[in-house]
Scaffold this motif. Sequence first.
Motif, short mmCIF file in Angstrom:
data_model
loop_
_atom_site.label_atom_id
_atom_site.label_comp_id
_atom_site.label_asym_id
_atom_site.label_seq_id
_atom_site.Cartn_x
_atom_site.Cartn_y
_atom_site.Cartn_z
N PRO A 1 0.94 -1.24 0.07
CA PRO A 1 0.01 0.15 0.09
C PRO A 1 0.87 1.12 0.14
CG PRO A 1 -0.10 -0.94 2.19
CD PRO A 1 0.96 -1.80 1.28
N ILE A 2 0.34 2.19 -0.48
CA ILE A 2 0.67 3.66 -0.55
C ILE A 2 -0.38 4.57 -0.05
CG2 ILE A 2 1.59 5.64 -1.90
CD1 ILE A 2 3.53 3.42 -2.11
N HIS A 3 -0.32 4.91 1.21
CA HIS A 3 -1.29 6.10 1.65
C HIS A 3 -1.39 7.43 1.02
CE1 HIS A 3 -1.48 2.69 4.62
NE2 HIS A 3 -2.64 3.09 4.84
N ILE A 4 -2.29 7.78 0.55
CA ILE A 4 -2.40 8.99 -0.25
C ILE A 4 -3.79 9.83 0.84
CG2 ILE A 4 -3.08 10.23 -2.15
CD1 ILE A 4 -2.16 7.54 -3.74
N ILE A 5 -2.97 11.04 1.04
CA ILE A 5 -4.21 11.82 1.89
C ILE A 5 -4.66 13.15 1.25
CG2 ILE A 5 -4.48 13.28 3.95
CD1 ILE A 5 -2.18 11.88 5.06
N GLY A 6 -5.66 12.93 0.94
CA GLY A 6 -6.39 14.10 -0.25
C GLY A 6 -6.67 13.53 -1.46
N PHE A 7 -7.92 13.90 -1.97
CA PHE A 7 -8.24 13.26 -3.37
C PHE A 7 -8.67 14.48 -4.34
CE2 PHE A 7 -11.09 10.10 -5.51
CZ PHE A 7 -10.08 9.49 -6.37
N GLY A 8 -7.88 15.26 -4.24
CA GLY A 8 -7.75 16.40 -5.35
C GLY A 8 -7.16 15.88 -6.47
N PRO A 9 -6.69 16.87 -7.55
CA PRO A 9 -5.94 16.40 -8.70
C PRO A 9 -4.64 15.68 -8.35
CG PRO A 9 -6.88 18.65 -9.02
CD PRO A 9 -7.13 18.29 -7.54
N ALA A 10 -3.85 16.27 -7.29
CA ALA A 10 -2.81 15.71 -7.06
C ALA A 10 -3.02 14.15 -6.35
CB ALA A 10 -1.89 16.47 -5.93
N GLY A 11 -3.68 14.12 -5.52
CA GLY A 11 -4.20 12.78 -5.09
C GLY A 11 -4.67 11.72 -6.12
N MET A 12 -5.83 12.30 -6.96
CA MET A 12 -6.14 11.23 -7.85
C MET A 12 -5.16 10.87 -8.76
SD MET A 12 -9.63 13.02 -8.91
CE MET A 12 -9.05 14.66 -9.37
#
Length: 517
Positions: A83-94
């Motif tokens: 897994p890679i955890h990504i905080i935030g689902f704006g353009p950078a996170g998507m």
Amino acid sequence: MVRNIQIRISLKEEGQPGGLKAKTAKYLGISEDDFEFKVQRKSIDARKPTIYFNYKLEVYINEPAPKETTYHFDYKDVSQAKPIHIIGFGPAGMWAALRCLELGYKPIVLERGKDVRERRRDLKAINQDHVVNSDSNYCFGEGGAGTYSDGKLYTRSLKRGDVRRVFESLVFHGATEEILIDAHPHIGTNKLPKIVENIRETIIKCGGEVHFNTKVTDFNLRDNTINSIVINNEKELETQRVILATGHSARDIFELLHKKNIALKAKSFAMGVRVEHPQHIIDSIQYHCNGERNELLPAAAYSLVQQVKNRGVYSFCMCPGGFIVPAATANGEVVVNGMSPSKRNNLYANSGIVVEINVDEDLPTYEKYGVLKGLEYQKTLERLAFTAGGRSQVAPAQRLTDFVEGKTSQDLNPTSYQPGLNSAPLHSLFPKLIGGRLRKGFAQFGKKMKGYYTEEANIVGVESRTSSPITIPRNEKLEHHEIKGLFPCGEGGGYAGGIVSAAMDGERCAEAAVVGL
């Protein structure tokens, strides 16, 4: 045989069926039956009364044009991957999550806000009831601030990644192919939510995870390495890699990092107002027309810049045929932003007009806040706007001419801003750092665009979220220079300024995060 050519056709030729192909045949001196072509780029030249369309074409002489794109996205099944955890689902996170799929790693996205459908209810509450949900608003939620925006895709960050790849990815997820050729492409606030949903479906279908209403409230470190994340003040998740893509308005994240002595750096930014004109005024200036513009022409845009007392005053996020929206992320503040539907067919044109703020020279009374001084300065003006507007999401406003001439407006022009406007003396409420430069800047803009300086325009305050006032430093490996496993990303980290640059930075951070995992 393949040739790359540039063709210039008039507005009249553009309106004729087959006009572009006929002009191309004439240019090449061959029959229309002997070639096919693909448009690579399209732009409008309206600098003079005779308007032209400029086309960059790839012409296939005596051979068929290819039907498929050269871009292919190999999204793997990552359900059992690391897994890679990504905080935030704006353009950078998507785009970080999409890139993880291609690299064979499982993205686990943690988004504080709601999905696009549920998010609409909170936007309605801001506009109609003046109630701000601090975790679900125009800035926070699925797709970030980009979801409910113009979807402008123009970027100058051409060296940071593959711009075309981001555009092709958007087309893969439902955008029209027009964005691949327009010189200033945009998608539109009415179409972006479905594209964002499609991206989420791709991530989940491939075994990734997207969690909404999941707010990161703490980080746990060991030996300067991030080893767990705390969710909603109760649940702890172990992690080895965190891509921090929370956007430029996640002030609680900046404050959390500062509290934990994780290095931050104050960054210069810009603040100002939204100016709103009737769209027909901007059309008449840019297209040299009286009355309605030609139906082949899009709503006209503009770009303006002026140096005033060694600081730039410039237009930002110009939205032709658009509307102004409330972009506050907490009650007790007023923030305005702009957006447009895909057809850009609203009656008004709006743009941010902002003043450059040098964080090292312009904020001496905020030095006590250290690296958070720019953030605190933003808060001060947003609270001032809240009070001047009447202590709701009604925004303080003034006729443009009254603002420049230092007069309180007796009444205001009609507006697209749904919560409403309240006449306020912004010329005296703004600090001289901003207000004085704006007044001189607007006067100069009126000289550059005859008709721009008009009492038919309103200025609306306050446009304060142009970019992050803080940088989260990172090294050449895109990792925080002190904390291993933490990858600051996108606008919130200070490494992007829009949808495309944030998307490219998300991809780069994903590529960096998987190294050595």
